[in-house]
Scaffold this active site. Sequence first.
Site, PDB file in Angstrom:
ATOM      1  N   LYS A  80     -17.038  16.414   6.430  1.00  0.00           N
ATOM      2  CA  LYS A  80     -16.836  15.059   6.555  1.00  0.00           C
ATOM      3  C   LYS A  80     -18.050  14.279   6.865  1.00  0.00           C
ATOM      4  CE  LYS A  80     -13.243  12.168   5.596  1.00  0.00           C
ATOM      5  NZ  LYS A  80     -12.071  12.155   4.872  1.00  0.00           N
ATOM      6  N   GLY A 177       5.719   1.225   0.166  1.00  0.00           N
ATOM      7  CA  GLY A 177       4.330   1.170  -0.420  1.00  0.00           C
ATOM      8  C   GLY A 177       4.033   1.297  -2.168  1.00  0.00           C
ATOM      9  N   GLY A 179       1.523   0.520  -3.902  1.00  0.00           N
ATOM     10  CA  GLY A 179       0.036   0.527  -4.256  1.00  0.00           C
ATOM     11  C   GLY A 179      -0.378   1.662  -5.481  1.00  0.00           C
ATOM     12  N   VAL A 181      -0.992   4.772  -5.377  1.00  0.00           N
ATOM     13  CA  VAL A 181       0.070   5.911  -5.670  1.00  0.00           C
ATOM     14  C   VAL A 181       1.389   5.567  -5.877  1.00  0.00           C
ATOM     15  CG1 VAL A 181       0.381   8.204  -4.577  1.00  0.00           C
ATOM     16  CG2 VAL A 181      -1.943   7.191  -4.322  1.00  0.00           C
ATOM     17  N   TYR A 183       3.494   2.947  -6.684  1.00  0.00           N
ATOM     18  CA  TYR A 183       3.921   2.310  -7.636  1.00  0.00           C
ATOM     19  C   TYR A 183       4.243   3.577  -9.098  1.00  0.00           C
ATOM     20  CZ  TYR A 183       5.704  -0.562 -11.059  1.00  0.00           C
ATOM     21  OH  TYR A 183       6.918  -1.137 -12.072  1.00  0.00           O
TER      22      TYR A 183
END
Length: 344
Positions: A80, A177, A179, A181, A183
């Site tokens: 990362k 949620g 958004g 992902v 929906y």
Amino acid sequence: MTLFTSEHFDDHEQVVFASDATTGLKAIIAIHNTNRGPALGGCRMWAYDSEEAAIADVLRLSRGMTYKNALANLPWGGGKSVIIADAVSDKTPAMMEAMGVAVERLNGRYIVAEDVGTTPEDMVEIDKATDHVRGVKGKGFDPSPATAYGCFAGIKASVKERLGRSDLEGIRVAVQGLGHVGYDLAHQLREAGADLVVADLNENAIAKARNELGAKVVARDAIHAEDVDVFAPCALGAVINDETVGALKAKIVAGSANNQLAADRHGQALADRGILYAPDYVINAGGVIHIYHEGPNYDKQRAFAHVGEIADTLAEIYDRAAKAKVPTHVAADRLAEERFGKRA
Ligand code: NAD
């Protein structure tokens, strides 16, 4: 400043501090483990309060990617990077290109992608300086549909395990949620015959779910307590916490949100209550799996078949958790450690 003694150090192979005076770049690239291959993980841009906070974050996130990539059956290790800067006021194209130079100096040991505070457009700048970048705007692909598909496959595997059903007809799912992902996931669930309860702040998304998916809309602060079979967190982290864990009526928690457990003890609390938890970093790996497949030889069917393996991985984790009598997030970590060859 602590590095080797940080609680998050966990035998990182390499930690690089990179700077560029011209552009003001101050970055840290952490490579946790490359036993499975080069370390893939996003680049976060954040105005950290201190260097210590940035180091702790990059080490924690980098280690997490080793586990995630191993359980996603990817030939990648975990890494990362963080850029210490404000993504709105400090970011410049030149700074991102300088980040690309820093990545290039690692000769492919680290592969960068977007994360909080960086975008596919930023990857275009990084791409000018290195080949070791994924998710470049115009070259990359949107990972969200693959993440949604992975969650769908993971929910099916979880329903099979906990409810002994191989279909979703009439299964009640609360999606928190709607958004990118959430929906898409709700749509797939509806197509498979599930009944939906949803919550979001976005009125348009709510109206669409009500009209197109026949979803029941509930208040944001109540959705976790709905009388459903599956609670699918697809918005925020730490939604399984001291306040919510006792109120859950669902028999399964399975959704895309990162870091769903506020603390490890909440994983134990779910197990104690007989609630099956699909470890978040396993069920939401569709996006990273898709990133692996992107490129000139992209084959959607192959990519999505690989994403579908999330169901098999979860089944193995559930089996191991039951046999070892440990919570599923513990069984997941153990399986990951076997796969990346953690030193005892
Ligand atoms: P997004 O920003 O598109 O959607 C989040 C949605 O949650 C928005 O519609 C927002 O209005 C809603 N929301 C915010 N606070 C809420 C609340 N209190 N209650 C209900 N709804 C709320 O994000 P996304 O890309 O769909 O990702 C969703 C989650 O999945 C995030 O935690 C993300 O880190 C994780 N995730 C996403 C991907 C991916 O491929 N997009 C991959 C892995 C993990």
